[in-house]
Design a protein around this motif. Structure first.
Motif, mmCIF file in Angstrom:
data_model
loop_
_atom_site.group_PDB
_atom_site.id
_atom_site.type_symbol
_atom_site.label_atom_id
_atom_site.label_comp_id
_atom_site.label_asym_id
_atom_site.label_seq_id
_atom_site.Cartn_x
_atom_site.Cartn_y
_atom_site.Cartn_z
ATOM 1 N N SER A 1 0.825 -1.207 0.000
ATOM 2 C CA SER A 1 0.000 0.000 0.000
ATOM 3 C C SER A 1 0.861 1.260 0.000
ATOM 4 C CB SER A 1 -0.952 0.004 1.196
ATOM 5 O OG SER A 1 -0.220 -0.072 2.413
ATOM 6 N N VAL A 2 1.940 1.253 0.787
ATOM 7 C CA VAL A 2 2.841 2.411 0.844
ATOM 8 C C VAL A 2 3.605 2.550 -0.467
ATOM 9 C CG1 VAL A 2 4.832 3.436 2.018
ATOM 10 C CG2 VAL A 2 3.067 2.265 3.344
ATOM 11 N N ILE A 3 4.126 1.433 -0.957
ATOM 12 C CA ILE A 3 4.864 1.452 -2.230
ATOM 13 C C ILE A 3 3.982 1.997 -3.344
ATOM 14 C CG2 ILE A 3 5.992 0.022 -3.981
ATOM 15 C CD1 ILE A 3 6.676 -1.946 -1.666
ATOM 16 N N ARG A 4 2.747 1.525 -3.394
ATOM 17 C CA ARG A 4 1.825 1.947 -4.456
ATOM 18 C C ARG A 4 1.549 3.438 -4.378
ATOM 19 N NH1 ARG A 4 1.447 0.036 -8.915
ATOM 20 N NH2 ARG A 4 1.881 2.202 -9.421
ATOM 21 N N ARG A 5 1.360 3.962 -3.179
ATOM 22 C CA ARG A 5 1.088 5.398 -3.018
ATOM 23 C C ARG A 5 2.280 6.234 -3.442
ATOM 24 N NH1 ARG A 5 -1.013 6.652 2.832
ATOM 25 N NH2 ARG A 5 -1.267 8.729 1.915
ATOM 26 N N MET A 6 3.479 5.787 -3.116
ATOM 27 C CA MET A 6 4.677 6.516 -3.529
ATOM 28 C C MET A 6 4.829 6.486 -5.052
ATOM 29 S SD MET A 6 6.086 7.901 -0.893
ATOM 30 C CE MET A 6 7.837 8.199 -1.048
ATOM 31 N N LEU A 7 4.572 5.344 -5.646
ATOM 32 C CA LEU A 7 4.655 5.251 -7.106
ATOM 33 C C LEU A 7 3.617 6.148 -7.767
ATOM 34 C CD1 LEU A 7 5.187 1.397 -7.588
ATOM 35 C CD2 LEU A 7 6.890 3.210 -7.783
ATOM 36 N N ASP A 8 2.437 6.191 -7.187
ATOM 37 C CA ASP A 8 1.381 7.044 -7.732
ATOM 38 C C ASP A 8 1.738 8.527 -7.616
ATOM 39 O OD1 ASP A 8 -0.071 4.817 -8.379
ATOM 40 O OD2 ASP A 8 -1.416 4.925 -6.657
ATOM 41 N N CYS A 9 2.595 8.868 -6.657
ATOM 42 C CA CYS A 9 3.054 10.255 -6.515
ATOM 43 C C CYS A 9 4.055 10.632 -7.602
ATOM 44 C CB CYS A 9 3.723 10.459 -5.152
ATOM 45 S SG CYS A 9 2.588 10.514 -3.762
ATOM 46 N N GLY A 10 4.593 9.615 -8.287
ATOM 47 C CA GLY A 10 5.581 9.877 -9.323
ATOM 48 C C GLY A 10 7.010 9.746 -8.854
ATOM 49 N N ILE A 11 7.228 9.028 -7.737
ATOM 50 C CA ILE A 11 8.580 8.886 -7.192
ATOM 51 C C ILE A 11 9.498 8.229 -8.221
ATOM 52 C CG2 ILE A 11 8.358 6.590 -6.146
ATOM 53 C CD1 ILE A 11 9.704 7.928 -3.637
ATOM 54 N N HIS A 12 10.768 8.602 -8.184
ATOM 55 C CA HIS A 12 11.724 8.140 -9.191
ATOM 56 C C HIS A 12 12.447 6.865 -8.779
ATOM 57 C CE1 HIS A 12 11.179 12.524 -9.595
ATOM 58 N NE2 HIS A 12 11.194 12.271 -10.877
ATOM 59 N N GLY A 13 12.431 6.533 -7.482
ATOM 60 C CA GLY A 13 13.093 5.324 -7.027
ATOM 61 C C GLY A 13 12.571 4.874 -5.682
ATOM 62 N N TYR A 14 12.688 3.583 -5.408
ATOM 63 C CA TYR A 14 12.237 3.039 -4.131
ATOM 64 C C TYR A 14 13.219 1.955 -3.709
ATOM 65 C CZ TYR A 14 8.670 2.136 -0.551
ATOM 66 O OH TYR A 14 7.984 2.048 0.637
ATOM 67 N N VAL A 15 13.912 2.199 -2.584
ATOM 68 C CA VAL A 15 14.939 1.288 -2.081
ATOM 69 C C VAL A 15 14.692 1.039 -0.604
ATOM 70 C CG1 VAL A 15 17.415 0.949 -1.720
ATOM 71 C CG2 VAL A 15 16.610 2.165 -3.768
ATOM 72 N N LEU A 16 14.765 -0.206 -0.176
ATOM 73 C CA LEU A 16 14.589 -0.529 1.238
ATOM 74 C C LEU A 16 15.885 -0.275 2.003
ATOM 75 C CD1 LEU A 16 12.586 -3.877 0.943
ATOM 76 C CD2 LEU A 16 11.686 -1.571 1.310
ATOM 77 N N LYS A 17 15.760 0.069 3.272
ATOM 78 C CA LYS A 17 16.943 0.341 4.090
ATOM 79 C C LYS A 17 17.788 -0.902 4.313
ATOM 80 C CE LYS A 17 15.506 4.516 6.534
ATOM 81 N NZ LYS A 17 15.236 5.170 7.834
ATOM 82 N N SER A 18 17.226 -2.065 4.051
ATOM 83 C CA SER A 18 17.986 -3.306 4.160
ATOM 84 C C SER A 18 18.888 -3.538 2.951
ATOM 85 C CB SER A 18 17.030 -4.497 4.324
ATOM 86 O OG SER A 18 16.119 -4.553 3.229
ATOM 87 N N SER A 19 18.751 -2.690 1.926
ATOM 88 C CA SER A 19 19.565 -2.839 0.714
ATOM 89 C C SER A 19 21.003 -2.406 0.976
ATOM 90 C CB SER A 19 18.976 -1.991 -0.419
ATOM 91 O OG SER A 19 17.651 -2.356 -0.694
ATOM 92 N N SER A 20 21.888 -2.794 0.086
ATOM 93 C CA SER A 20 23.300 -2.431 0.218
ATOM 94 C C SER A 20 23.528 -0.993 -0.246
ATOM 95 C CB SER A 20 24.163 -3.368 -0.622
ATOM 96 O OG SER A 20 23.879 -3.193 -2.005
ATOM 97 N N VAL A 21 24.639 -0.411 0.201
ATOM 98 C CA VAL A 21 25.009 0.933 -0.254
ATOM 99 C C VAL A 21 25.248 0.916 -1.757
ATOM 100 C CG1 VAL A 21 26.755 2.744 -0.109
ATOM 101 C CG2 VAL A 21 25.973 1.602 1.969
ATOM 102 N N GLU A 22 25.813 -0.184 -2.258
ATOM 103 C CA GLU A 22 26.077 -0.295 -3.691
ATOM 104 C C GLU A 22 24.780 -0.192 -4.491
ATOM 105 O OE1 GLU A 22 27.332 -2.279 -1.375
ATOM 106 O OE2 GLU A 22 29.446 -1.610 -1.503
ATOM 107 N N GLN A 23 23.719 -0.820 -3.983
ATOM 108 C CA GLN A 23 22.445 -0.746 -4.685
ATOM 109 C C GLN A 23 21.877 0.666 -4.632
ATOM 110 O OE1 GLN A 23 18.376 -2.571 -3.445
ATOM 111 N NE2 GLN A 23 19.344 -4.101 -4.764
ATOM 112 N N LEU A 24 22.046 1.343 -3.513
ATOM 113 C CA LEU A 24 21.562 2.718 -3.405
ATOM 114 C C LEU A 24 22.337 3.641 -4.343
ATOM 115 C CD1 LEU A 24 19.734 4.810 -2.140
ATOM 116 C CD2 LEU A 24 21.334 4.990 -0.224
ATOM 117 N N VAL A 25 23.644 3.451 -4.424
ATOM 118 C CA VAL A 25 24.450 4.250 -5.351
ATOM 119 C C VAL A 25 23.995 4.006 -6.790
ATOM 120 C CG1 VAL A 25 26.761 4.498 -6.359
ATOM 121 C CG2 VAL A 25 26.477 4.452 -3.867
#
Length: 210
Positions: free
Chosen positions: A94-118
């Motif tokens: 539900s949160v992901i969908r709302r952010m996507l509907d806002c037009g967000i350019h990216g979505y990364v979980l805090k559990s992801s690596s720094v390399e993935q965020l970069v």
């Protein structure tokens, strides 16, 4: 100035100061990316953007003085050149969908690596949209679900998952206990599980509550 030489200006909006500082330190090791400012509140972020805006904002969805979803919508509408990437613990569809509907350019979980965020920062800066593989999986599971629920079934399912008993659900929805019990059995059949524990486990694991 070539793209390789270009310095990507990044801001972070996250009220967890230690995490934000550690993240900024890790990102700043990249030669073409610099985190120039950290914000611990939505208001500080909003006020600063009136004078100076970054290329990319890393935004936590939950902030102490407001909703990151609303800030995302506001920034994208007011400052279309700013790219917004959600960096959050929220993995609910539900949160992901709302952010996507806002037009967000990216979505990364805090559990992801720094390399993935970069990677997300660099790809979003190039004009792409970046959704981490974990989030893509959550979206696919939710949107490909073959279970179709009525409004009443959805409401009862939400209350079941919150831990309510049949009498409590009946009182809240102005239904008889027998009717709620019938809907509960119907939900078990629809999801192919044997009991309420299995139902709640499945719904929560697959992020099926939208």
């Amino acid at each position: 100035m070539t793209r390789k030489q270009y310095m990507i200006d990044v801001n972070i909006a996250d009220d967890h100061t230690m995490l934000a500082e550690s993240l900024a330190e890790a990102i700043n090791r990249k030669e073409n990316i610099r985190v120039s400012r950290l914000f611990t509140s939505i208001e500080a972020c909003r006020q600063t953007f009136e004078e100076r805006r970054p290329d990319i904002l890393l935004l936590d969805v939950s902030m102490p003085d407001g909703n990151g979803i609303e800030l995302c919508r506001e920034i994208i509408a007011k400052y279309p050149k700013i790219k917004v990437i959600a960096v959050t613990i929220h993995d609910e569809y539900s949160v992901i969908r709302r952010m996507l509907d806002c037009g967000i350019h990216g979505y990364v979980l805090k559990s992801s690596s720094v390399e993935q965020l970069v990677e997300a920062i660099e790809r979003v800066w190039r004009g792409e949209r970046f959704i981490s593989p974990e989030v893509e999986t959550i979206i696919a599971k939710a949107e490909n679900s073959s279970v179709i629920l009525s409004e009443v079934e959805r409401n009862i399912l939400q209350l079941i998952c919150s831990g309510m008993t049949n009498p409590q659900i009946a009182q809240q929805l102005c239904l008889s206990t027998e009717t709620v019990n019938w809907y509960r059995k119907r939900l078990l059949a629809k999801f192919g599980v044997k009991n309420t524990v299995g139902l709640v486990t499945l719904v929560m694991r697959e992020h099926l509550l939208m």
